[in-house]
Each structure stands twice: as structure tokens, then as C-alpha cells.
Design an enzyme around this catalytic site. Structure first.
Site, short mmCIF file in Angstrom:
data_model
loop_
_atom_site.label_atom_id
_atom_site.label_comp_id
_atom_site.label_asym_id
_atom_site.label_seq_id
_atom_site.Cartn_x
_atom_site.Cartn_y
_atom_site.Cartn_z
NE ARG A 282 -4.10 -1.77 0.32
CZ ARG A 282 -5.16 -2.08 1.02
NH1 ARG A 282 -5.54 -1.03 2.20
NH2 ARG A 282 -5.82 -2.91 0.86
NE ARG B 269 -6.62 5.33 3.17
CZ ARG B 269 -7.87 4.59 4.01
NH1 ARG B 269 -8.87 4.72 4.09
NH2 ARG B 269 -7.15 3.19 3.85
NE ARG C 278 -9.68 7.63 -2.29
CZ ARG C 278 -10.79 8.18 -1.93
NH1 ARG C 278 -11.29 9.31 -2.59
NH2 ARG C 278 -11.29 7.61 -1.05
CG ASP D 255 -8.93 -3.03 -4.12
OD1 ASP D 255 -7.96 -2.48 -3.14
OD2 ASP D 255 -9.56 -3.72 -3.98
CE1 TYR E 278 -13.02 -7.60 1.51
CE2 TYR E 278 -11.37 -8.81 0.59
CZ TYR E 278 -11.74 -8.05 1.44
OH TYR E 278 -10.72 -7.25 2.38
O1 CP3 Z 1 0.22 -1.62 -2.47
C1 CP3 Z 1 -0.21 -0.88 -3.13
O2 CP3 Z 1 0.14 0.38 -3.03
C2 CP3 Z 1 -1.06 -1.16 -4.44
C3 CP3 Z 1 -2.31 -0.91 -4.33
C4 CP3 Z 1 -3.26 -1.86 -3.68
C5 CP3 Z 1 -4.44 -1.53 -3.10
N1 CP3 Z 1 -5.24 -2.30 -2.43
C6 CP3 Z 1 -4.80 0.07 -2.97
C7 CP3 Z 1 -6.01 0.50 -2.06
C8 CP3 Z 1 -3.40 -3.13 -3.51
C9 CP3 Z 1 -2.26 -4.11 -3.83
C10 CP3 Z 1 -4.35 -3.64 -2.63
C11 CP3 Z 1 -4.63 -4.93 -2.38
C12 CP3 Z 1 -5.74 -5.24 -1.45
N2 CP3 Z 1 -7.16 -4.74 -1.54
C13 CP3 Z 1 -6.10 -6.29 -0.66
C14 CP3 Z 1 -4.78 -7.22 -0.31
C15 CP3 Z 1 -3.76 -6.87 0.51
C16 CP3 Z 1 -4.17 -6.40 1.91
O3 CP3 Z 1 -4.04 -5.15 2.22
O4 CP3 Z 1 -4.41 -7.29 2.46
C17 CP3 Z 1 -7.35 -6.39 0.02
C18 CP3 Z 1 -7.73 -7.25 0.95
C19 CP3 Z 1 -7.94 -5.30 -0.41
C20 CP3 Z 1 -9.28 -4.91 -0.48
C21 CP3 Z 1 -9.43 -3.37 0.08
N3 CP3 Z 1 -9.40 -2.43 -0.67
C22 CP3 Z 1 -9.65 -3.07 1.51
C23 CP3 Z 1 -9.92 -4.00 2.70
C24 CP3 Z 1 -9.77 -1.56 1.51
C25 CP3 Z 1 -9.96 -0.80 2.40
C26 CP3 Z 1 -8.84 -0.54 3.39
C27 CP3 Z 1 -8.51 0.91 3.88
O5 CP3 Z 1 -7.35 1.18 4.26
O6 CP3 Z 1 -9.67 1.49 3.81
C28 CP3 Z 1 -9.58 -1.26 0.06
C29 CP3 Z 1 -9.27 0.18 -0.38
C30 CP3 Z 1 -7.86 0.40 -1.01
N4 CP3 Z 1 -7.23 -0.19 -1.77
C31 CP3 Z 1 -7.09 1.85 -0.62
C32 CP3 Z 1 -5.90 1.75 -1.40
C33 CP3 Z 1 -4.81 2.74 -1.29
C34 CP3 Z 1 -7.69 2.87 0.29
C35 CP3 Z 1 -8.77 3.65 -0.56
C36 CP3 Z 1 -8.95 5.07 -0.50
O7 CP3 Z 1 -8.03 5.92 -1.01
O8 CP3 Z 1 -9.81 5.44 0.34
#
Ligand code: CP3
Length: 350
Positions: free
Chosen positions: A28, A32, A41, A77, A154
Site C-alpha cells: 500500500r 492515504r 483522492r 485493487d 469478499y
Molecule cells: O500496494 C499498493 O500500493 C497497490 C495498491 C493496492 C491497493 N489495494 C490500494 C488500495 C493493493 C495491492 C491492494 C490490495 C488489496 N485490496 C488487498 C490485499 C492486500 C491487503 O492489504 O490485505 C485487499 C484485502 C484489498 C481490499 C481493500 N481495498 C480493502 C480492505 C480496502 C480498505 C482498506 C482501507 O485502508 O480503507 C481497500 C481500499 C484501498 N485499496 C485503498 C487503497 C490505497 C484505500 C482507498 C482510499 O483511497 O480510500
């Protein structure tokens, strides 16, 4: 080997070849905790950001430009291909991703499509091509997908789950139906990773984040065979495969048996023990506890040193957090971690 890449540390570490210092990136890493990400964003919602190649490219490049990481990861994502299969996903501010109509029955599974992925998610492949162009070989690019089991959690749970009751109910009440869903998802994911490599991804990371909640047998039946096929597809495409689980330590022997080149571990597994057991077969990625980045610079540096020391001398380690960086992490602390890895790791590669 891609001759155009200037910094090859990350790809070399995937193959357990010697490096000058330990490569590092952050799960990630575009997120944020960065004000530059928040500025993007402020203009668009998360899904629009994922689906607009210019913006996804901009987000992908932020950590490369601001943090000195050794590899970029596509901004997207894991739920994008699930939406492409026909299941609506909504990203909420507080709860993360939510599926308004989660999978409840066979009819819903039958309705899911195995899409022509290049046609349904062209923005992913356009972003990869654009990122590669803008990187100009500075660092390599990781593409990624969720593993079928984690994507199915999911689809069935409808949101991020605490104890996975809904999918576990399926395991014990309707395993055949669950396999039907996993099979369909596997077809999609195989196509998705192949197309990412064709577009220019130089490594693929498979996120089986939630499979760490499975027993050995559950993992063996409901994740292992599908993950193994996907890893084989990635390797057939000619790039290294990384497999990540949150809580995968007890399953380590099975994770190695998937054929992955790199196993990405959370903070609960001791890297020294993991390496002693399986270091002849795989490289390891990880595994700093993300909350360490709440500490001061001295604390961060000493925790980084502990992990480098646990892995020890020689190649086959990619430094990372054990899970995604937390949104309220001070940016300077992320920077300090990267600096500490680069400065403190040289002695292990002499
Ligand atoms: O690593 C990176 O920078 C690449 C981008 C990436 C994101 N999600 C961006 C993201 C990657 C590789 C993911 C994978 C992902 N997404 C996983 C597997 C890895 C892990 O963290 O376990 C999972 C389970 C998801 C599902 C998901 N997407 C969740 C649970 C959330 C919310 C979490 C949160 O922090 O709010 C997301 C949203 C998400 N995916 C964000 C980002 C940057 C936050 C979105 C925002 O800007 O509001």
C-alpha cells in the site's frame, strides 16, 4: 532479463541472486498516509482513480519519486476483476469495500461471467503500459491479483470479515458450490495475470490475505490447488511470483509447495526460522510489523536491524511490512524505514 532496468535489486532478490543492499518497498505504498495521494483522492473517488490510467499512473509513481523504493506496484485493487465478473462493489469511507448483493446461491454463481479481461478492464493494462513508459526503467513494476479464496471471501461475506463465518459455512454445507465459485474465479485470475504480464508487469504478487485464517486442511482444499495453478501461469509467463498471506506462518510448507518464488510473510513468523526451513527453495519478503512505523526514528532503525539480522547474510530477502501501511503513519517514518534498510543492509551482502 530486462536490460532496460537500472535498479535490478528487487528482481535479483526474487531470484536469490546477489545484491548490493536489500531491496525494499511498502505494501500500500501509494496510500492515504501521503498528502500527495490525498490530493489526488480529493478530486476523484477510489474506483475512478483505479479506472483512470493517467491517475493510476500518477499514484503508482508517487512512492518511486518520493520514497526511494526499489520497485513500483500497480495502483489498483484486488476487487477490480471481481467487479468485472459481474458483482457490484462499492468502496465506502469507513468500512472499506462492500458488496451490496453478496453471493448467496448457485444461481448467482452461474450468473457470474469469466470476462474477456482485456475488454472488461482495459484501464488496468493501459495503466501498466503507461507506468512502464513513465518509469523509464528506473525500477521494475509489480502487477497483482487476489487469490481465488480471498476474492471468494469478499464475494460471500460481502465485506471485510472478522471471522469468516459465511464462507466457512459454505465449506461445510456446500463445498461443491464453493469449488464452482473458486473455479470460475481462478479462470478469471489466470487470464488477468497473463494479460498483466503481457502489458508489462515484471513480477506478479498474489494476495491471499485472508487464507491465513484457514486450517491446514481447509487451505489444502479451498486455496492451495487454485493458487498453485495461478502461480504456474505466472511462471509460464516468465516473471517471478510472490505469494502473500496475512497469518500464513503455520501454512508455510504448503505455501512453498505452491511453487511461488517469493513468500511474503506477516510479522508473526520469525524470518530466521522460515529461512532455515525453506530458504533453499524460496526467497522471503517482509516482515516488519506496520505499527513499528508509529515509533521514533531510533525505534524504527533498531526494529529494521532486527529483521535484517534475522534473515542474515546473503541474497533472497525483500524488505517490506507484514501488511499494508496504516493510513495514519507519519510519512517521514516510512522514509526513515526505507533509508534504514538501505543503510543497514550492506553488511549482509559483502
Ligand atoms: O500496494 C499498493 O500500493 C497497490 C495498491 C493496492 C491497493 N489495494 C490500494 C488500495 C493493493 C495491492 C491492494 C490490495 C488489496 N485490496 C488487498 C490485499 C492486500 C491487503 O492489504 O490485505 C485487499 C484485502 C484489498 C481490499 C481493500 N481495498 C480493502 C480492505 C480496502 C480498505 C482498506 C482501507 O485502508 O480503507 C481497500 C481500499 C484501498 N485499496 C485503498 C487503497 C490505497 C484505500 C482507498 C482510499 O483511497 O480510500
Amino acid at each position: 532479463m530486462n536490460k532496460r532496468i537500472k535498479n535490478e535489486r528487487f528482481l535479483k532478490a526474487c531470484r536469490k541472486e546477489p545484491v548490493d543492499i536489500t531491496p525494499v518497498w511498502i505494501m500500500r505504498q501509494a496510500g492515504r498516509y501521503m498528502k500527495e495521494y490525498q490530493a489526488i483522492r480529493a478530486k476523484v473517488d477510489f474506483l475512478t482513480l483505479c479506472k483512470t490510467p493517467d491517475l493510476a499512473t500518477e499514484a503508482t509513481l508517487l512512492p518511486v519519486n518520493l520514497l526511494d523504493v526499489d520497485v513500483a506496484i500497480l495502483f489498483s485493487d484486488i476487487l477490480i476483476p471481481v467487479e468485472a465478473m459481474g458483482l457490484e462493489v462499492v468502496f465506502t469511507e469507513n468500512k472499506g469495500p462492500v458488496f451490496p448483493s453478496p453471493i448467496r446461491n448457485q444461481e448467482q454463481i452461474r450468473k457470474l461471467t469469466t470476462p474477456r479481461i482485456e475488454e472488461r478492464t482495459p484501464f488496468v493494462f493501459d495503466a501498466i503500459r503507461k507506468i512502464r513508459k513513465e518509469l523509464e526503467g528506473r525500477v521494475p513494476l509489480i502487477g497483482f491479483s487476489g487469490a481465488p479464496y480471498t476474492l471468494a471471501t469478499y464475494m460471500i461475506e460481502g465485506e471485510t470479515s472478522r471471522n469468516f463465518n459465511a464462507i466457512k459455512k459454505w465449506m461445510y454445507q456446500s463445498p461443491t458450490l464453493l469449488h464452482e465459485l473458486l473455479e470460475k474465479t481462478t479462470t478469471t485470475v489466470m487470464d488477468y495475470v497473463r494479460a498483466q504480464v503481457e502489458a508489462g508487469a515484471e513480477t506478479i504478487q498474489i494476495f491471499d490475505t485472508w487464507a491465513g485464517a484457514l486450517s491446514g486442511d481447509e487451505y489444502q482444499f479451498f486455496s492451495f490447488p487454485y493458487t498453485k495453478r495461478i502461480i504456474a501461469e505466472i511462471k509460464k509467463s516468465g516473471v517471478p511470483a510472490i505469494l502473500y498471506l496475512n497469518g500464513g506462518g503455520l501454512l508455510l510448507e504448503r505455501l512453498v509447495a505452491t511453487g511461488a518464488d517469493v513468500i511474503s510473510l506477516d510479522w508473526r513468523t520469525d524470518l530466521r526460522i522460515a529461512r532455515e526451513q525453506f530458504g533453499n527453495k524460496v526467497a522471503f519478503q517482509g516482515n516488519l510489523e506496520p505499527c513499528v512505523l508509529y515509533g521514533d526514528s531510533g525505534t524504527i532503525r533498531s526494529e529494521v536491524k532486527k529483521i535484517l539480522e534475522k534473515f542474515g547474510k546473503g541474497p533472497g530477502h525483500i524488505f517490506n511490512l507484514g501488511h499494508g501501511i496504516l493510513p495514519d503513519t507519519p510519512f517521514e517514518n516510512a522514509k526513515e524505514m526505507i533509508r534504514a534498510v538501505h543503510e543497514e543492509s550492506a553488511i549482509y551482502h559483502k
